[in-house]
Design a protein around this motif. Structure first.
Motif, PDB file in Angstrom:
ATOM      1  N   TYR A  77      37.875  37.690  50.398  1.00  0.00           N
ATOM      2  CA  TYR A  77      38.122  38.582  49.271  1.00  0.00           C
ATOM      3  C   TYR A  77      39.487  38.219  48.704  1.00  0.00           C
ATOM      4  O   TYR A  77      40.476  38.160  49.444  1.00  0.00           O
ATOM      5  CB  TYR A  77      38.116  40.052  49.703  1.00  0.00           C
ATOM      6  CG  TYR A  77      38.437  41.001  48.555  1.00  0.00           C
ATOM      7  CD1 TYR A  77      37.441  41.422  47.683  1.00  0.00           C
ATOM      8  CD2 TYR A  77      39.743  41.440  48.328  1.00  0.00           C
ATOM      9  CE1 TYR A  77      37.722  42.258  46.622  1.00  0.00           C
ATOM     10  CE2 TYR A  77      40.031  42.279  47.258  1.00  0.00           C
ATOM     11  CZ  TYR A  77      39.024  42.693  46.412  1.00  0.00           C
ATOM     12  OH  TYR A  77      39.314  43.516  45.355  1.00  0.00           O
ATOM     13  N   ASP A  79      42.567  39.252  46.587  1.00  0.00           N
ATOM     14  CA  ASP A  79      43.220  40.466  46.099  1.00  0.00           C
ATOM     15  C   ASP A  79      44.079  40.113  44.884  1.00  0.00           C
ATOM     16  O   ASP A  79      45.158  39.548  45.022  1.00  0.00           O
ATOM     17  CB  ASP A  79      44.063  41.078  47.221  1.00  0.00           C
ATOM     18  CG  ASP A  79      44.642  42.422  46.826  1.00  0.00           C
ATOM     19  OD1 ASP A  79      44.359  42.882  45.715  1.00  0.00           O
ATOM     20  OD2 ASP A  79      45.381  43.008  47.645  1.00  0.00           O
ATOM     21  N   ALA A 377      39.511  47.963  43.651  1.00  0.00           N
ATOM     22  CA  ALA A 377      38.817  46.991  42.809  1.00  0.00           C
ATOM     23  C   ALA A 377      39.506  46.924  41.454  1.00  0.00           C
ATOM     24  O   ALA A 377      40.065  47.921  40.995  1.00  0.00           O
ATOM     25  CB  ALA A 377      37.355  47.393  42.645  1.00  0.00           C
ATOM     26  N   THR A 380      39.588  49.790  38.368  1.00  0.00           N
ATOM     27  CA  THR A 380      38.996  51.035  38.865  1.00  0.00           C
ATOM     28  C   THR A 380      39.986  51.709  39.806  1.00  0.00           C
ATOM     29  O   THR A 380      41.018  51.148  40.160  1.00  0.00           O
ATOM     30  CB  THR A 380      37.689  50.768  39.640  1.00  0.00           C
ATOM     31  OG1 THR A 380      37.995  50.176  40.912  1.00  0.00           O
ATOM     32  CG2 THR A 380      36.745  49.864  38.863  1.00  0.00           C
ATOM     33  N   ALA A 384      38.001  48.478  46.999  1.00  0.00           N
ATOM     34  CA  ALA A 384      37.345  47.214  46.656  1.00  0.00           C
ATOM     35  C   ALA A 384      35.952  47.086  47.257  1.00  0.00           C
ATOM     36  O   ALA A 384      35.108  46.348  46.738  1.00  0.00           O
ATOM     37  CB  ALA A 384      38.211  46.040  47.099  1.00  0.00           C
ATOM     38  N   ASN A 387      31.780  50.136  46.301  1.00  0.00           N
ATOM     39  CA  ASN A 387      30.551  50.075  45.520  1.00  0.00           C
ATOM     40  C   ASN A 387      29.458  49.212  46.139  1.00  0.00           C
ATOM     41  O   ASN A 387      28.416  48.984  45.509  1.00  0.00           O
ATOM     42  CB  ASN A 387      30.870  49.565  44.104  1.00  0.00           C
ATOM     43  CG  ASN A 387      31.745  50.538  43.333  1.00  0.00           C
ATOM     44  OD1 ASN A 387      31.587  51.752  43.452  1.00  0.00           O
ATOM     45  ND2 ASN A 387      32.688  50.012  42.560  1.00  0.00           N
TER      46      ASN A 387
END
Length: 417
Positions: A77, A79, A377, A380, A384, A387
């Motif tokens: 992931y 960031d 995320a 938003t 992260a 959802n």
């Protein structure tokens, strides 16, 4: 009158030219179509071999880079919202490596809480320090929850902590600031890598030095304030140079504890400098240009230096010395000190006596914690990972008949392959 001859330009299209052109055009078209088909089949076959992880709604999380010891695929992931850190003025983005099981996300690192059932204030320990978490989830030395990726990229530490459902997990990162809770206040930790039905949250009773329950427990009892007369020196500030000091009689130096906390001290120093940078830049310039020296810290023989609040305390002392040595305006000095107090939490550095009780199956582990926040995320206010919904799954290769083209790795062609 002289006649001027007229010559015809151009060329004559013959039957042979038409035939050759037709053959070339049709052949080229057939070749391009055949090449397209081969490349498409190769692309499809490669996709079939690659493993992609998706959630229950078919949303792709990413391609698996590797697999952990439980055969859970690992994905990176990136960031993109982390603020730039001191070693990285160009501000690159940092990676978190997440393993994905069918029902949850996991990481090597754990998230620590001051409440039961992994509630309350979250904190993460510093990366790549075997002394902080030497004992793993199997209660065996040298298998601890230590992540080396984050030290290698000189960025924050990432870890999976508790999500509202208690199972799936949310992504957290450390801010570089000291944890607002002391190790004594830790009551639970979210150890996402545990293989367990239900929540991987486990109870944790600690003192200033904490160990896995059922192994080795070390408690600390206050002995005396540390001898710090020669703690801080700033070679570039007049009067700030510290001479070499010797510990008083019956005291021993504790500089190894200071060296072990260097990364935490640097992080706290950055927080303090950033807090006064807007109105006392001359203080920041002096500290950043100074030859920083951490002198000698001493404790009574038989006791050790406590690391509780150590990073903030030393960083505060460095910046405070620079404020009084650099500024002359009283109001500016007061504003700088007040701002520093609002951003750092200095404490009295103390010496403690350690008492260790050992039961079979483990070794001691000390905790130096950092403040943790949720990784959001982009665009938003959700975590992260919020959802994505379980169960998670991976793609499967499509069926292939015997006459389909199959991608073969270079060097593997041959009658026996």
């Amino acid at each position: 009158m002289r006649r001027v001859r007229q010559y015809q330009g151009g060329f004559i299209i013959t039957l042979e030219l038409i035939l050759v052109s037709t053959i070339l055009v049709i052949g080229t078209f057939i070749g391009v179509v055949a090449l397209r088909d081969v490349l498409f089949k190769q692309y499809v076959e490669k996709q079939s071999r690659d493993i992609y992880v998706s959630d229950s709604n078919g949303v792709v999380l990413g391609q698996a880079l590797s697999f952990d010891e439980h055969e859970a695929p690992r994905i990176p992931y990136i960031d993109r919202l982390v603020p730039p850190l001191s070693p990285d003025p160009a501000h690159r983005n940092y990676r978190a490596l997440i393993s994905i099981r069918d029902d949850r996300f996991t990481t090597r690192e754990a998230v620590y809480y001051d409440g039961a059932n992994c509630t309350g204030t979250p904190c993460i320990k510093a990366p790549s320090d075997e002394n902080e978490d030497n004992v793993g989830i199997d209660n065996v030395d040298a298998t601890g929850a230590v992540g080396y990726l984050y030290k290698s990229q000189a960025g924050p530490t990432y870890a999976i902590g508790r999500s509202p459902d208690g199972i799936t997990g949310y992504l957290f990162r450390d801010t570089g600031n000291a944890c607002p809770i002391s190790p004594d206040a830790v009551r639970s930790r979210y150890m996402s890598q545990k293989v367990v039905a239900g929540s991987p949250c486990e109870s944790l009773e600690t003192s200033s030095t904490e160990t896995t329950p059922g192994t080795t427990t070390t408690t600390q009892t206050y002995v005396a304030d540390a001898y710090t007369d020669c703690l801080i020196g700033l070679g570039a500030i007049p009067g700030g140079v510290v001479d070499t000091c010797s510990c008083p009689a019956n005291y021993s130096e504790q500089n190894d504890v200071i060296r072990a906390a260097e990364s935490e001290i640097d992080a706290s120093l950055l927080v303090g400098l950033n807090s006064v940078r807007g109105f006392a830049k001359e203080v920041v310039d002096v500290v950043e240009a100074a030859d920083l020296q951490v002198g000698t810290v001493c404790c009574p023989v038989g006791s050790v230096l406590s690391n509780t609040g150590l990073a903030d305390t030393i960083a505060y002392a460095i910046i405070e010395d620079a404020i009084y040595a650099t500024l002359t305006n009283a109001r500016k000095i007061d504003k700088s000190i007040d701002t520093l107090n609002n951003n750092l939490n200095p404490q009295t550095i103390v010496c403690v006596e350690e008492t260790t009780t050992t039961t079979p199956g483990g070794g001691s582990r000390s905790l130096v914690l950092r403040e943790a926040v949720q990784v959001l995320a982009p665009d938003t206010s959700d975590n992260a990972l919020a959802n994505f919904s379980a169960p998670f799954k991976i793609n499967l290769p499509a069926d292939a008949s015997s006459d389909d083209w199959v991608y073969t790795l270079p060097g593997k062609e041959g009658p026996n392959d």
